[in-house]
Design a protein around this motif. Structure first.
Motif: not given
Length: 126
Positions: A93, A95, A116
């Motif tokens: 991910y 972010a 995110w």
């Protein structure tokens, strides 16, 4: 509003490489920390690497020397992953922290990371 879209994940054999990208849209102005995090099945999300607006970076020990974070002048975030290992298998991910947030040397999944992406999956086979 801010949106983050990751891409570049896939399946590779151990020792291979992948390059992840994170394209931001919306309000990208200001100074803030960005980072790559990952979550393996059955495990908590963990910080892989963060980069502050001054370009300073902090890497997790497990990826030092193998992964490299970079950011271009359009604020696209990259993660070059070399010498991949099966233990790198996870959802990755991107972010972004709130405006004004500086990560310093912290890789913690803090509430200061307001935005995110949806994640991109990386699978490394032995």
């Amino acid at each position: 509003q801010v949106q983050l879209v990751e891409s570049g994940g896939g399946s590779v054999q151990a020792g291979g490489s992948l390059r992840l990208s994170c394209v931001p849209s919306g309000d990208t102005y200001g100074r803030y920390c960005m980072g790559w995090f990952r979550q393996a099945p059955g495990k908590e999300r963990e910080g892989v690497v963060v980069i502050d607006s001054d370009g300073s970076t902090t890497y997790a020990d497990s990826v030092k020397g193998r992964f490299t974070i970079s950011k271009d002048n359009t604020k696209i975030l990259y993660l070059q992953m070399n010498s991949l290992k099966p233990e790198d298998t996870a959802m990755y991910y991107c972010a972004r922290g709130r405006t004004g947030y500086a990560c310093g040397t912290s890789l913690r999944v803090r509430a200061d990371f307001l935005y995110w992406g949806q994640g991109t999956e990386v699978t490394v086979s032995s």
